[in-house]
Write a protein that holds these residues in place. Structure first.
Motif, PDB file in Angstrom:
ATOM      1  N   MET A   1       0.847  -1.193   0.000  1.00  0.00           N
ATOM      2  CA  MET A   1       0.000   0.000   0.000  1.00  0.00           C
ATOM      3  C   MET A   1       0.887   1.249   0.000  1.00  0.00           C
ATOM      4  O   MET A   1       1.819   1.367   0.786  1.00  0.00           O
ATOM      5  CB  MET A   1      -0.907   0.012   1.247  1.00  0.00           C
ATOM      6  CG  MET A   1      -1.826   1.229   1.318  1.00  0.00           C
ATOM      7  SD  MET A   1      -2.784   1.310   2.862  1.00  0.00           S
ATOM      8  CE  MET A   1      -3.856  -0.109   2.696  1.00  0.00           C
TER       9      MET A   1
ATOM     10  N   SER B   1       0.584   7.312   1.029  1.00  0.00           N
ATOM     11  CA  SER B   1      -0.569   8.230   1.041  1.00  0.00           C
ATOM     12  C   SER B   1      -1.872   7.454   1.205  1.00  0.00           C
ATOM     13  O   SER B   1      -2.805   7.931   1.865  1.00  0.00           O
ATOM     14  CB  SER B   1      -0.607   9.056  -0.245  1.00  0.00           C
ATOM     15  OG  SER B   1      -0.692   8.207  -1.379  1.00  0.00           O
ATOM     16  N   ASP B   2      -1.947   6.254   0.626  1.00  0.00           N
ATOM     17  CA  ASP B   2      -3.146   5.425   0.791  1.00  0.00           C
ATOM     18  C   ASP B   2      -3.273   4.941   2.235  1.00  0.00           C
ATOM     19  O   ASP B   2      -4.379   4.838   2.771  1.00  0.00           O
ATOM     20  CB  ASP B   2      -3.100   4.221  -0.156  1.00  0.00           C
ATOM     21  CG  ASP B   2      -3.213   4.640  -1.618  1.00  0.00           C
ATOM     22  OD1 ASP B   2      -3.763   5.730  -1.878  1.00  0.00           O
ATOM     23  OD2 ASP B   2      -2.737   3.880  -2.486  1.00  0.00           O
ATOM     24  N   ARG B   3      -2.131   4.607   2.857  1.00  0.00           N
ATOM     25  CA  ARG B   3      -2.170   4.154   4.252  1.00  0.00           C
ATOM     26  C   ARG B   3      -2.687   5.274   5.157  1.00  0.00           C
ATOM     27  O   ARG B   3      -3.517   5.041   6.044  1.00  0.00           O
ATOM     28  CB  ARG B   3      -0.767   3.727   4.708  1.00  0.00           C
ATOM     29  CG  ARG B   3      -0.733   3.131   6.115  1.00  0.00           C
ATOM     30  CD  ARG B   3       0.667   3.116   6.678  1.00  0.00           C
ATOM     31  NE  ARG B   3       1.183   4.453   6.894  1.00  0.00           N
ATOM     32  CZ  ARG B   3       0.861   5.218   7.932  1.00  0.00           C
ATOM     33  NH1 ARG B   3       0.001   4.786   8.840  1.00  0.00           N
ATOM     34  NH2 ARG B   3       1.376   6.426   8.063  1.00  0.00           N
TER      35      ARG B   3
ATOM     36  N   ALA C   1      -4.539   7.824   4.225  1.00  0.00           N
ATOM     37  CA  ALA C   1      -5.940   8.073   3.865  1.00  0.00           C
ATOM     38  C   ALA C   1      -6.871   7.038   4.487  1.00  0.00           C
ATOM     39  O   ALA C   1      -8.070   7.292   4.647  1.00  0.00           O
ATOM     40  CB  ALA C   1      -6.095   8.078   2.350  1.00  0.00           C
ATOM     41  N   ALA C   2      -6.330   5.873   4.852  1.00  0.00           N
ATOM     42  CA  ALA C   2      -7.144   4.809   5.449  1.00  0.00           C
ATOM     43  C   ALA C   2      -7.181   4.894   6.971  1.00  0.00           C
ATOM     44  O   ALA C   2      -7.691   3.988   7.628  1.00  0.00           O
ATOM     45  CB  ALA C   2      -6.609   3.445   5.027  1.00  0.00           C
TER      46      ALA C   2
ATOM     47  N   ASN D   1      -9.608  11.795   7.233  1.00  0.00           N
ATOM     48  CA  ASN D   1      -8.344  11.131   7.525  1.00  0.00           C
ATOM     49  C   ASN D   1      -7.345  12.226   7.901  1.00  0.00           C
ATOM     50  O   ASN D   1      -7.639  13.421   7.792  1.00  0.00           O
ATOM     51  CB  ASN D   1      -7.881  10.287   6.334  1.00  0.00           C
ATOM     52  CG  ASN D   1      -7.577  11.130   5.107  1.00  0.00           C
ATOM     53  OD1 ASN D   1      -6.782  12.056   5.144  1.00  0.00           O
ATOM     54  ND2 ASN D   1      -8.232  10.797   3.979  1.00  0.00           N
TER      55      ASN D   1
END
Length: 679
Positions: free
Chosen positions: A1, A4-6, A8-9, A259
């Motif tokens: 991942m 930035s996705d981590r 955002a989660a 987030n």
């Protein structure tokens, strides 16, 4: 991942609000609904994740903040459950430093209570997104339409329902434009939400005016802006004990709450006071580390346990870090996530994560952990916390344990910014100050149960002060001869009152070298020692100017100690001629009481030298009585309230100012000090 996705989660939330509102039960329900627990625990049975302390289980109330987390639909949610009693405000407020969203939990039966108002205000001041959760909607006799109207009247028309109760469940009002509801209508609630959200973005306003609607799925960016700016405060309904509305609240957390990249940035500054400059912090795992210690816990086995929010960079186990202004790096030997009392080892924690570290004696609340020496002056803007004014003198039950008492008490006091410990210079007592009787009682219980330390206590000590109300001069010649070199110092000085709250000023007007410049610091030391010990009743002298204008010295016998002694005695002489006044702390208090008891409460305050300054509405049938009263008159105030209101009233207080005590009280305090001096 991708990183930035981590980020955002991630979701971070603090459950805040009055005691008994169901915050701990809601936390259990969320953990169960997300699959983190096989079954929800109960406060009554003492098996909840967050209330894991033996004292919390016995009292059936949260007494300290607790960290939890769970996974849900690819998200990682950090949750902080906080205590709701006003006495434990200092445990709840620091949670705002670690989260993006403050969830204010309101009991549907009791309505808006004082702590809900305080936490809403604190969250707004700190720039946190706010969500109101109305819990216990299935309780008998609740009037949800009236409560929603009261919430909007109290906190603003921007408080809009995201869902509405219906037939034992709740109906979504944001993504759904129609549906069933027990009151109001989903259509009206949906329209109000969309109109409120599009107002923050001119392009969406145009679309809404032209098309008549904008799909909620396209409103994520303006929704986050509205939440950041406080332009929208969502209201959700649930009955956490039975799981009603919990799944829907999980959906709100996942789809609508921010987030770490979407919320207001943390208020880091570099430097102190007016010179402090804002510092931009980036959610970048590759940059240098900035992690804020928002709370410290004293653990008899783990030593200092620090709760951290990582704002920048990546914490890694065994890395070298600086703690605040510390010049010597420390090794991060223990890094873990907390699920209540359960420790889950971590190898690293990145931006947005909440974690814990242990066995670092250098930790202290509000410290910033960093890995670059030039970041030592970076810190968060301080929290605005209530001033502790309830005092208690404590002493070890066993002679010789005085130092251990101080060490253990200091560890416990460090956990809570609303606790303070000090050593009284005159009486050599160890004094601890808190927000109320319960606050101090729990502190002593923890001292006994966690650290196995027995103490003796004395009635609360009132923090009186002394001052002067007129100009006067004082003189003292200190002369001592004992065979060899003697001691000689003579000081003339004057005292005069300053405006209340101005503190103390020392002025050197000595001319011609009658007191050599080298001895002026000794004179000032003597003056300050006199001010610390008091001149007429043994309490610190404040709000006065002391000016040294004359004196004498001896070329052989003059020594620093002689001028220290002469200055002290000259201050005592001057103050006694300057119409001394003893000041007492006056506190501003708010009493939440049934309407039927307002007259009794007002009368009680008046009979104890207090005054009512106003009233405001709280929940239906209850009023907040606001007033001022001497702290000395409030020693057993809660007991008096219980008798007047059948235990239904509660009060909070904060230091307002100092005023002169009545003449008879001043005479008693001065006489008691004189007797103590003679003894």
């Amino acid at each position: 991942m991708a990183e930035s996705d981590r980020i955002a989660a991630l979701r971070t939330l603090a459950l805040l609000g009055p005691s008994g509102g169901g915050k701990t039960t809601l936390a259990e329900a969320l953990l169960k609904a997300a699959g983190a627990l096989p079954a929800a625990g109960s406060v009554e049975k003492g098996n909840t994740v967050s209330d894991h302390d033996a004292l919390e289980r016995r009292m059936q109330h949260s007494l300290q903040s607790s960290l939890m987390h769970f996974e849900h639909q690819g998200l990682r949610v950090h949750l902080i459950d906080t205590p709701g009693a006003p006495d434990f405000t200092g445990q709840a407020l620091p949670a705002l430093e670690a989260v993006e969203t403050a969830v204010i939990v309101i009991d549907a039966q009791r309505g808006i209570e004082l702590m809900a108002q305080r936490m809403m205000d604190a969250a707004a001041e700190r720039g946190r997104d706010r969500v109101i959760v109305i819990n216990k909607i299935d309780a008998p006799g609740v009037n949800l339409p009236a409560l929603l109207e009261q919430i909007q009247a109290t906190f603003g028309r921007e408080c809009l329902p995201l869902n509405l109760p219906h037939a034992g469940g709740v109906s979504d009002c944001f993504f759904a434009s129609s549906g069933p509801a027990d009151f109001s209508s989903v259509e009206a609630a949906h329209r109000a939400l969309v109109e409120q959200v599009v107002e923050v973005d001119a392009a969406f306003v145009d679309r809404y005016l032209n098309d008549g609607d904008v799909p909620a799925t396209e409103l994520h960016a303006p929704l986050e802006q509205a939440l950041r700016e406080g332009h929208l405060i969502p209201v959700c309904f649930c009955a956490a004990k039975d799981g009603v509305g919990v799944a829907e609240l999980l959906a709100v957390i996942a789809k609508l709450l921010p987030n770490p990249l979407e919320a207001n940035p943390p208020a880091f500054v570099r430097g102190e006071g007016p010179e402090a400059q804002p510092v931009e912090v980036r959610m970048d795992p590759s940059r240098h580390v900035l992690a804020h210690v928002f709370q410290v816990r004293a653990d008899p086995f783990l030593g200092k346990l620090g709760f951290l929010r990582v704002h920048q960079g990546t914490l890694q186990k065994n890395m070298q870090l600086y703690v605040g202004h510390g010049r010597k790096p420390v090794r991060l030997g223990h890094l873990f996530a907390l699920q209540g009392k359960t420790q889950i080892p971590l190898d690293q924690a990145g931006p947005g994560e909440i974690c814990a570290v242990a066995k670092l004696d250098e930790l202290h609340p509000d410290a910033v952990l960093h890995d670059a020496a030039e970041d030592e002056h970076i810190h968060l803007a301080p929290l605005n916390v209530p001033t502790p004014v309830h005092g208690l003198a404590v002493a070890p039950a066993r002679h010789g344990d005085e130092q251990r008492l101080w060490d253990v008490m200091h560890r416990l006091v460090e956990e809570d910014p609303c606790l303070r410990i000090e050593q009284a210079t005159q009486t050599h007592e160890t004094l601890v100050y808190g927000l109320g009787e319960l606050h101090l009682r729990v502190l002593l219980e923890r001292l006994k149960e966690t650290f196995k330390f027995e103490v003796k206590t004395q009635p609360p000590r009132i923090a009186y002060r002394e001052t002067v109300s007129a100009y006067a001069e004082g003189h003292y010649r200190h002369k001592k001869q004992s065979g060899g070199a003697g001691q000689f110092g003579e000081v003339w000085l004057k005292v005069e009152p300053l405006e209340r709250g101005k503190g103390f000023e020392f002025v050197d007007q000595v001319k011609g070298g009658v007191i050599p410049t080298a001895f002026i610091p000794a004179v000032e030391k003597g003056v300050r020692e006199a001010c610390a010990s008091g001149a007429v009743a043994g309490y610190p002298l404040v709000d006065l100017r002391v000016t040294v204008f004359d004196g004498k010295h001896h070329s052989v016998d003059s020594k620093e100690i002689a001028f220290v002694t002469a200055a002290k005695r000259a201050v005592y002489a001057a103050v006694r001629e300057a119409r001394p006044v003893i000041l007492e702390p006056i506190v501003a208090l708010e009493v939440a009481t049934p309407e039927s008891a307002v007259g009794d409460v007002s009368g009680d305050l008046a009979s104890h030298r207090g005054q009512v300054t106003g009233t405001r509405s709280a929940v239906p049938g209850q009023l907040i009585v606001q007033g001022l009263a001497p702290l000395a008159e409030l020693a057993n105030f809660q007991t008096r309230l219980n008798a007047m209101t059948a235990g239904q009233a509660r009060y909070t207080l904060a230091l307002s100012h100092y005023d002169p005590v009545p003449p008879n009280t001043q005479a008693q305090l001065m006489a008691a000090h004189k007797v103590a001096e003679e003894d």
